[in-house]
Structure formats: C-alpha cells, structure tokens
Design a protein around this motif. Structure first.
Motif, short mmCIF file in Angstrom:
data_model
loop_
_atom_site.label_atom_id
_atom_site.label_comp_id
_atom_site.label_asym_id
_atom_site.label_seq_id
_atom_site.Cartn_x
_atom_site.Cartn_y
_atom_site.Cartn_z
N ILE A 79 -10.74 4.26 -4.47
CA ILE A 79 -9.51 3.47 -4.34
C ILE A 79 -9.69 2.21 -5.16
N ILE A 80 -8.63 1.79 -5.83
CA ILE A 80 -8.62 0.53 -6.59
C ILE A 80 -7.68 -0.42 -5.87
N ALA A 81 -8.17 -1.60 -5.49
CA ALA A 81 -7.39 -2.45 -4.59
C ALA A 81 -7.71 -3.92 -4.81
N GLU A 82 -6.93 -4.75 -4.10
CA GLU A 82 -7.20 -6.19 -4.05
C GLU A 82 -7.40 -6.66 -2.61
N TYR A 83 -6.76 -5.98 -1.66
CA TYR A 83 -6.89 -6.33 -0.24
C TYR A 83 -6.75 -7.84 -0.05
N ASN A 84 -5.59 -8.33 -0.46
CA ASN A 84 -5.36 -9.77 -0.52
C ASN A 84 -4.16 -10.22 0.33
N PRO A 85 -4.23 -10.03 1.68
CA PRO A 85 -5.34 -9.49 2.47
C PRO A 85 -5.11 -8.00 2.79
N PHE A 86 -6.07 -7.39 3.49
CA PHE A 86 -5.93 -6.02 3.95
C PHE A 86 -4.86 -5.99 5.04
N HIS A 87 -3.82 -5.14 4.87
CA HIS A 87 -2.73 -5.13 5.83
C HIS A 87 -2.42 -3.70 6.28
N ASN A 88 -1.40 -3.57 7.13
CA ASN A 88 -1.07 -2.26 7.70
C ASN A 88 -0.74 -1.22 6.64
N GLY A 89 -0.10 -1.63 5.55
CA GLY A 89 0.20 -0.70 4.47
C GLY A 89 -1.07 -0.16 3.82
N HIS A 90 -2.07 -1.02 3.69
CA HIS A 90 -3.35 -0.56 3.14
C HIS A 90 -4.03 0.45 4.08
N LEU A 91 -3.94 0.19 5.37
CA LEU A 91 -4.55 1.10 6.34
C LEU A 91 -3.87 2.47 6.29
N TYR A 92 -2.54 2.46 6.16
CA TYR A 92 -1.80 3.71 6.02
C TYR A 92 -2.26 4.45 4.76
N HIS A 93 -2.34 3.72 3.65
CA HIS A 93 -2.77 4.34 2.39
C HIS A 93 -4.17 4.92 2.50
N LEU A 94 -5.08 4.19 3.14
CA LEU A 94 -6.45 4.66 3.30
C LEU A 94 -6.50 5.96 4.10
N ASN A 95 -5.82 5.98 5.23
CA ASN A 95 -5.86 7.17 6.08
C ASN A 95 -5.19 8.36 5.41
N GLU A 96 -4.05 8.14 4.76
CA GLU A 96 -3.38 9.23 4.06
C GLU A 96 -4.23 9.74 2.89
N SER A 97 -4.88 8.83 2.19
CA SER A 97 -5.70 9.21 1.05
C SER A 97 -6.86 10.09 1.47
N LYS A 98 -7.51 9.72 2.57
CA LYS A 98 -8.63 10.53 3.05
C LYS A 98 -8.16 11.93 3.44
N VAL B 108 -4.96 11.71 -6.84
CA VAL B 108 -4.04 12.06 -5.76
C VAL B 108 -3.18 10.82 -5.49
N ILE B 109 -1.95 11.04 -5.06
CA ILE B 109 -1.07 9.90 -4.83
C ILE B 109 -0.54 9.91 -3.40
N VAL B 110 -0.23 8.72 -2.93
CA VAL B 110 0.39 8.53 -1.62
C VAL B 110 1.70 7.80 -1.86
N LYS B 111 2.79 8.41 -1.43
CA LYS B 111 4.11 7.78 -1.60
C LYS B 111 4.17 6.52 -0.75
N ARG B 112 4.54 5.43 -1.39
CA ARG B 112 4.61 4.16 -0.67
C ARG B 112 5.72 4.21 0.37
N HIS B 113 5.38 3.74 1.58
CA HIS B 113 6.40 3.67 2.63
C HIS B 113 6.64 2.23 3.06
N ALA B 114 5.81 1.31 2.56
CA ALA B 114 5.89 -0.08 3.00
C ALA B 114 6.94 -0.85 2.20
#
Length: 414
Positions: free
Chosen positions: A7-26, A185-191
C-alpha cells in the motif's frame, strides 16, 4: 508462503477510510501481510505532515499494517509522477510484494491501465502535446488530460481528472515501466472527498479531518478516526506535540527567500529550485513581501496555469533547498527503504526481505548500515533535513535530535 500486499499512503492521519481500504485490500488481494510505503515528515500536497512520521507509522501498525517504510522526502513531496516513481520502485525493489492496492474513484482497472499505457508508451510525443496545451493557457493537469484524450479518447483520459485515479494511473505506469510482477488491485472509494465530511457515515477526507483537529480538537474529529488513533492523537497533543500545517513554514520561507535573493548564481538561486518554472519563483518572492499569512502568499503566487498544490510544493522545495540539480543526482542514484515501524508479523517480513536478493537495501539501523545507503547519500541528506525542519518548526529547537539515531517502533501488540 504468505501473500504480501503493498500500500502507498500518507496516513495524515490514519482515519476510518484508510481502515476500510486496508481491510478491503487484504480481502481482495488475499493477503496475510501488509507493507506500506508512507510519506515522511512532508506530504505530497506540499505541506508538513500533521504529526511526525514515527507517530503516524506507529498508528498505522496499530491498525493492521505490518511494516511501514518511509518514502523519501524528494519523492514524497513531489508531483504524482515522482511520488509514484519512488513508492513503486521501493515496493518492487523488496522482491517480496505480490500485489499493490490503491483507492480509485472510477473503480475500473482496465480504464486506468489504458491511460497508464499511453503515459508509459511515448513520453516525448505526449510531452509535446502537453506543452502545446499549456501554451494555450491550460494548467498542467488539464493539458495532460487533453494530451491523453488525443491518443485514446475522453472516456479513458477522464480518469486523470480525479486525484486517486491520477495516482493510481501513475502507479500502473511505473509497474509497466519496471516490468514488475506485482499485481495491481483496486478498492472503489466510498469515503468523502479530501475536503468534506459525512457525519452519518462516519467518514471524512483527510484534509477535513486535519482542519477539524486543528480548529476543534479530538472530540469533534473522533467519529472519523479508529479508537486507537483517537487515543494516539490525544496522547500526542497532551504531550505537547503540535499539529502542523503550511502556515508553520512562513518564517522558514521568508528566511529562505531572503537567503536565495543573494545567491542567484552557481545553480542555487530561486530559479534553480526544483518546482520553479517560467518565473514562478519571482511571483513567490513578491508574494512573500505582500502576504500576511501563507494563504495570501499562495493566493498571490498562484496563476491559471499552476495549481495551488504546485505552489505549495514550490514553497516546501524553496524552504528545503531542493534544486533541479539535486533531483538529477537523486534520480541517477539509488533508492533505499527505511523501516519506521513494524509488528511481529512485520519482523518476520523484514527477515524474509533480508534473505531475498533485492534491488534496494532495507534499512533498520541507518548508522550501522551506512554502507547500504552509501549509493543514495543526497536522498538521505534530504530526509534528515526534512526531519530537522519539522522538528524545528514544531519544537523551536534541535537540541539532542538526530533523525538517523531514531530506531523503528516494534509494536508486538499489533
């Protein structure tokens, strides 16, 4: 053997959308282990990160990232092409990453790949079309989109109108150029988009969350952050940590402009700053003398052809002294992957990487591993300088601080 997701990220800061992306990506990537390449103390949009890279990396590990690597400053605080170049090269260079996941507005991998193939195919011809578009008064992003449309049509080129799709296309372009075995692989943004919030859904863009945190504090931002991130932000601020933004660079920018005004020769003057072009640096110098804050300085510098983000990166590059010649040296040199934080599973991945023939060194102890990073000295120098600058504008002093003496965070609880 475990599948490894990048994953390529900034986590500035880590938020709920990032958690969704992480879980979906896995789930989509069928991966057990996750490595993230994360921007350091300055981010891609041309701003200091809200919190330091060590704090943000530890937050990411607490949320399920197994290994966090720093994307060097010269690539992290740069346009989408350089950002992707550094990040994808880092993941590919480890030789253990199976797939790369990123968020997408369109959610159509084939369209993104089609645009990426155009960008990767004939740079010279495409750049000629882009220059022609800019000569007509279009901004670089608009001119680039029109150039791609002239090759493959509007439907494909329109993916270059959305920020995550732009980055995703650049990631795919680098995978193509590297002939990488990494599967995208891609995850459609929902945030929400970066600047808005949706209280009912509990999601907000990172820019909106940063604004809320600075203006209203953790209580109002809490609904958009995972529980442990809320606790980490609260602890960070309670311990005196400052949440930085672009305005914290105002005094360093004034000092850099004053110093640069007397150094116009020898390749180190204002026009030699990496993001300077077509007299943009002179507009910035005039804006520094007119503007009362960074918002005004950005507004007075901005033109129809150059975006606000481009101006912000010019400001950071001016403060940091990143010159065109520096980027030529950096591009011609090596790349390294510095570990910021890891979990127990991440420790296993580090051992696996160190046993695998790879094209870039993995650094856990920069002082002990000087030889491993010797081929990218200037890249390292700017990472150290970026850490120093963030520390200085945050704390007002550097006493006892040296970035290369800081060791990665190992969180066995993650």
């Amino acid at each position: 053997m475990d599948r490894v997701l990048g994953i390529i990220a900034e986590y500035n800061p880590f938020h709920n959308g990032h958690l969704y992306h992480l879980n979906e990506s896995k789930a989509v990537g069928k991966a057990d282990t996750v490595v993230a390449v994360m921007s350091g103390d300055f981010v891609q949009r041309g701003e200091p990160a809200l919190m330091d890279k060590w704090t943000r990396a530890n937050m990411a590990v607490r949320q399920g990232i197994d290994l966090v690597l720093e994307l060097p400053f010269a690539y992290a605080c740069n346009n989408a092409e350089y950002f992707a170049l550094g990040a994808v090269r880092a993941l590919d260079g480890l030789r253990v990453v199976d797939c790369l996941s990123f968020g997408s507005e369109c959610g159509d991998l084939e369209r993104l790949f089609a645009a990426a193939r155009v960008l990767a195919a004939d740079g010279a011809a495409l750049n000629t079309r882009i220059r022609e578009g800019m000569a007509e008064g279009f901004s670089y992003p608009k001119a680039r989109r029109l150039a791609v449309a002239s090759v493959c049509g509007d439907e494909i080129a329109d993916v270059l109108a959305s920020p995550n799709d732009i980055l995703g296309t650049e990631y795919l372009k680098q995978l193509i150029l590297l002939k990488s075995s990494i599967i995208p692989v891609i995850v459609k943004r929902h945030a929400a988009d970066p600047f808005s919030e949706n209280e009912a859904a509990g999601v907000a863009g990172a820019a909106a969350i940063r604004r809320i945190l600075r203006a209203d504090g953790i209580d109002r931002a809490a609904r958009y952050l995972p529980r442990e991130v809320r606790a980490s932000v609260a602890a960070y601020t309670a311990d005196g940590g400052r949440l930085l933004d672009l305005d914290d660079l105002r005094i360093p920018l004034i000092c850099a402009v004053l110093a640069g005004a007397s150094a116009r020769d020898g390749g180190r003057g204002p026009a030699d700053v990496f993001s300077a072009a077509e007299g943009l640096e002179n507009r910035l110098i005039r804006a520094v003398r007119r503007g009362r804050d960074m918002d005004e300085i950005v507004r007075f510098t901005k033109t129809k052809r150059y975006t606000e983000t481009r101006i912000k990166r010019l400001i950071v590059h001016t403060v940091m002294g990143l010159m065109k010649e520096d980027m030529r040296v950096i591009e011609g040199g090596g790349l390294y992957a510095r570990v910021l934080a890891f979990s127990d599973r991440g420790a296993g991945l580090i051992r696996r990487v160190k046993k695998t023939p790879r094209s870039i060194p993995l650094i856990t102890n920069p002082n002990r591993e000087r030889a491993a990073r010797s081929g990218c000295t200037r890249l390292v120098d700017f990472d150290v300088k970026a850490a120093d600058m963030r520390k200085l504008i945050s704390d007002g002093a550097l006493a006892g601080f040296f970035d290369l003496n800081i060791y990665p965070t190992h969180d066995p609880r993650a």
